[in-house]
Write an enzyme that holds these catalytic residues in place. Structure first.
Site, PDB file in Angstrom:
ATOM      1  N   CYS A  44     -82.987-196.783 -23.670  1.00 37.80           N
ATOM      2  CA  CYS A  44     -82.298-196.777 -24.960  1.00 37.80           C
ATOM      3  C   CYS A  44     -82.418-198.176 -25.589  1.00 37.80           C
ATOM      4  CB  CYS A  44     -80.842-196.339 -24.791  1.00 37.80           C
ATOM      5  SG  CYS A  44     -79.699-197.651 -24.307  1.00 37.80           S
ATOM      6  N   CYS A  67     -80.710-200.979 -23.576  1.00 40.60           N
ATOM      7  CA  CYS A  67     -81.307-201.315 -22.287  1.00 40.60           C
ATOM      8  C   CYS A  67     -82.708-201.906 -22.417  1.00 40.60           C
ATOM      9  CB  CYS A  67     -81.314-200.081 -21.387  1.00 40.60           C
ATOM     10  SG  CYS A  67     -79.650-199.498 -21.065  1.00 40.60           S
ATOM     11  N   ASP A  94     -57.012-182.845 -31.571  1.00 39.45           N
ATOM     12  CA  ASP A  94     -56.136-182.471 -30.460  1.00 39.45           C
ATOM     13  C   ASP A  94     -54.703-182.670 -30.935  1.00 39.45           C
ATOM     14  OD1 ASP A  94     -55.299-181.588 -27.986  1.00 39.45           O
ATOM     15  OD2 ASP A  94     -56.494-183.016 -26.827  1.00 39.45           O
ATOM     16  N   ASP A 137     -50.653-177.102 -26.090  1.00 35.67           N
ATOM     17  CA  ASP A 137     -50.719-176.414 -24.796  1.00 35.67           C
ATOM     18  C   ASP A 137     -50.155-177.335 -23.723  1.00 35.67           C
ATOM     19  OD1 ASP A 137     -53.114-177.939 -25.532  1.00 35.67           O
ATOM     20  OD2 ASP A 137     -53.801-177.494 -23.512  1.00 35.67           O
ATOM     21  N   ALA A 154     -56.895-179.220 -18.668  1.00 34.88           N
ATOM     22  CA  ALA A 154     -56.395-179.858 -17.443  1.00 34.88           C
ATOM     23  C   ALA A 154     -57.429-179.948 -16.327  1.00 34.88           C
ATOM     24  CB  ALA A 154     -55.128-179.140 -16.949  1.00 34.88           C
ATOM     25  N   CYS A 181     -83.021-197.251 -17.935  1.00 35.21           N
ATOM     26  CA  CYS A 181     -82.832-196.503 -19.170  1.00 35.21           C
ATOM     27  C   CYS A 181     -83.685-197.153 -20.249  1.00 35.21           C
ATOM     28  CB  CYS A 181     -81.347-196.568 -19.551  1.00 35.21           C
ATOM     29  SG  CYS A 181     -80.961-195.914 -21.187  1.00 35.21           S
TER      30      CYS A 181
END
Ligand code: GUN
Ligand code: ZN
Length: 490
Positions: free
Chosen positions: A284, A287, A93, A128, A199, A282
């Site tokens: 994962c 978790c 960016d 931008d 945006a 969860c």
């Protein structure tokens, strides 16, 4: 169109695609999520984002590097991939976020694009102007002009770079949908490579998913079907299915790290605060290894890293689920399910269903059976398409439209299945009329079937029609043309 993007499989306006990133020498499957890496704070090592989480692309901010006394020379000499230790492709960016935040920045578009090139970025971004939602129309239009000038500059810069670094053409225009569409047309005509919708972060933070859906749809109207669309700053797992179904291909999100910093835990249904969780919903590694209580008593840095890891796991798992849904043809069922996580997400889904033209452009005409899982499904593209078809079907004589069996007293007996309405019996086994509906059907589906009956009856003024139904509600019967003779079955 620069030809770096190809689409493969479709569902609703969502697609599986391949983005070729020539400078990195890789082709990345989309939809893809680019984790945001802040070069000063690497919550999770980029090498691990690649190896453990499967991130083939990441995004970092070139302006932070450009302004950094300790990293600027290093990144210029060693390159971005070495600095971050990341083997995949890297998008950068430009400092637009800092511009929006602080009102000005210290570089021009030419300088920062050249810098992005010099540090080895694979996908660069001009500066931008992210006009916030609900800005005045004058401000939105004027800032859009500036963004468009910078896209023109970026084209010139790209011309001098042998085409190796891809460059984005961001689409701005605040909440003005005509400006978004015009911005998209201009961006598309630039011949640049990737089209981020800018945006939208303030809208996402305010859960304004209906506005986001309208903005995506307006942008898609202005872009070609083969343009890769990036939703800047979006990546919460709760909204990925919706955004993909609207036709977004790339996402980037700092949410996994920023949310972890203040103990927030992402799920496909929304965001939870760690202190409010008694259980982790969860499976994962984080978790399964820890309870919320154990995480809560850990030292802050360790907790932040573990929460960031969970947040990444849940986000990438959702992305895989979304991609599989495109392959299986049940993306809209997934969007419907996710929409139940928050009333404003439901508004986003209902807004998606308003955009018939967008859905009709790419939704496949045949897939596995439709599961009718909510009243909103009565507005799916398959239903609209069937109604359009009914306006063109011709039938003659005495026609019975029946939820029961055929009746010899009539010239023809057609079946009637809510939410689709009538169709010839011979089509019973063809998609989408194989729809599976619950026995306790919603009023909207009967009303939608009545709209289908009306379309057929209107198209065939010389035929006579009877409807035999089991339990259509009055609201549906009221939508039938007067010349349909209605009777009730057993
Ligand atoms: N990151 C989040 N939103 C934006 C945006 O509008 N422009 C740029 N360049 N980066 C962003
Ligand atoms: Zn987890």
């Amino acid at each position: 169109m620069s030809g770096h993007f190809e689409t493969r499989a479709f569902d609703a306006a969502g697609r599986i695609g391949e983005l070729t990133v020539p400078r990195a020498g890789v082709t990345v499957e989309t939809p893809a999520l680019l984790p945001v890496v802040n070069p000063h704070i690497e919550t999770v090592d980029p090498a691990e984002l690649y190896a453990t989480f499967g991130a083939e692309l990441l995004i970092t901010n070139s302006y932070i590097l450009h302004q950094s006394d300790d990293l600027r020379d290093q990144v210029l000499s060693d390159g971005l991939h070495a600095l971050l230790d990341f083997p995949g492709a890297i998008m950068t960016d430009s400092g637009s976020f800092q511009l929006a935040e602080y009102g000005e920045i210290d570089v021009t578009t030419e300088e920062i694009l050249q810098f992005q090139h010099d540090i080895g970025s694979d996908i660069g971004t001009p500066v931008d102007i992210p006009t916030p939602p609900d800005a005045s129309r004058e401000q939105a239009a004027e800032e859009l002009r500036t963004t468009q000038e910078r896209i023109e500059l970026a084209k010139r810069v790209r011309g001098g770079l042998n085409d190796e670094m891809l460059i984005t053409a961001p689409v701005q225009g605040s909440t003005y949908l005509d400006l978004r569409e015009e911005a998209a047309r201009h961006a598309d005509a630039s011949g640049l490579d990737v089209f981020p919708i800018g945006a939208v972060v303030p809208l996402l933070n305010a859960y304004r998913y209906a506005d986001v859906a309208d903005i995506i749809a307006a942008t898609k109207r202005g872009l070609g079907d083969d343009a890769p669309v990036h939703l800047f700053g979006a990546g919460h797992p709760m909204m990925l299915a919706l955004a993909v179904a609207l036709g977004c291909d790339l996402f980037d999100s700092a949410a996994y790290a920023i949310y972890a910093r203040d103990d927030r835990y992402l799920t496909v249904r929304g965001t939870e605060h760690l202190s409010e969780l008694s259980y982790f919903p969860c499976s994962c590694p984080v978790c399964t290894d820890y309870t919320p209580e154990e995480l809560g008593t850990m030292d802050e840095d360790a907790r932040e890293e573990l929460l960031a890891r969970h947040n990444l796991h849940v986000t990438f798992a959702e992305l895989r689920r979304v991609k599989q849904a495109i392959r299986s043809g049940d993306l809209l069922e997934l969007v419907d399910m996710r929409a139940r996580g928050h009333p404003k997400l439901l508004d986003g889904y209902r807004t998606l269903l308003d955009h018939t033209e967008l859905l009709e452009r790419s939704d496949p005409v045949s897939k596995d059976t439709v599961f009718h899982v909510s009243a909103d499904c009565a507005r799916r593209p398959e239903v609209r398409r069937h109604h359009d078809r009914l306006e063109r079907l011709s039938v003659a004589g005495d026609v019975l439209l029946s939820e029961g069996g055929p009746n010899e007293a009539y010239t023809e007996t057609w079946r009637v299945v809510p939410p689709f309405g009538p169709f010839p019996r011979a089509l019973s086994d063809t998609y989408p009329l194989t729809v599976e509906t619950p026995e306790r059907l919603d009023r909207e589906s009967y009303e939608s079937a009545a709209v289908g009956v009306r379309a057929l009856v209107t198209a065939n003024p010389n035929a006579s029609f009877a409807l035999a139904h089991y339990e259509w509600p009055d609201s549906a019967l009221a939508k039938l043309p007067d010349r349909v003779a209605v009777s009730r079955l057993g």
